[in-house]
Design a protein around this motif. Structure first.
Motif, PDB file in Angstrom:
ATOM      1  N   LYS A  28      52.061  11.575 -25.748  1.00 32.22           N
ATOM      2  CA  LYS A  28      51.866  12.978 -25.358  1.00 32.22           C
ATOM      3  C   LYS A  28      50.433  13.419 -25.663  1.00 32.22           C
ATOM      4  CE  LYS A  28      54.101  17.434 -26.036  1.00 32.22           C
ATOM      5  NZ  LYS A  28      55.138  18.160 -26.757  1.00 32.22           N
ATOM      6  N   THR A  44      52.613  22.521 -19.544  1.00 30.92           N
ATOM      7  CA  THR A  44      53.482  22.167 -20.654  1.00 30.92           C
ATOM      8  C   THR A  44      53.888  20.712 -20.503  1.00 30.92           C
ATOM      9  OG1 THR A  44      54.361  24.413 -20.730  1.00 30.92           O
ATOM     10  CG2 THR A  44      55.661  22.719 -21.816  1.00 30.92           C
ATOM     11  N   LYS A  46      56.654  18.078 -22.000  1.00 32.38           N
ATOM     12  CA  LYS A  46      57.930  18.124 -22.712  1.00 32.38           C
ATOM     13  C   LYS A  46      58.524  16.720 -22.772  1.00 32.38           C
ATOM     14  CE  LYS A  46      62.316  20.589 -22.644  1.00 32.38           C
ATOM     15  NZ  LYS A  46      63.145  21.551 -21.909  1.00 32.38           N
TER      16      LYS A  46
END
Length: 82
Positions: A28, A44, A46
């Motif tokens: 990430k 974003t 996730k």
């Protein structure tokens, strides 16, 4: 002798496969850095289970393929521009 060589080869393969498992936070962070370097903002990332159905873009897999990282563009930026 052949059996010992085969067993050793299999053990080395399993060790290297286990070492290849990367944490979701590491992947990430790498995706986040790449998007930032390209000037992408208001998004974003996730982490979800690999079995989670999604129409969003999958930008990475982690934990040996057990999870995936999805990208979603935040709509807040578009409303702020109006």
């Amino acid at each position: 002798m052949l059996i010992n060589s085969l067993a050793l080869s299999l053990m080395l393969c399993s060790i290297s496969a286990g070492a290849a498992i990367t944490s979701c936070e590491t992947i990430k962070d790498k995706v986040d850095a790449r998007l930032d370097s390209k000037g992408v903002s208001d998004y974003t990332l996730k982490v979800v289970s690999r079995d989670t159905p999604t129409k969003l873009r999958v930008v990475g897999v982690c934990e040996g393929g057990k999870k995936k990282i999805i990208y979603q563009k935040d709509k807040r930026a578009n409303k702020a521009d109006e």
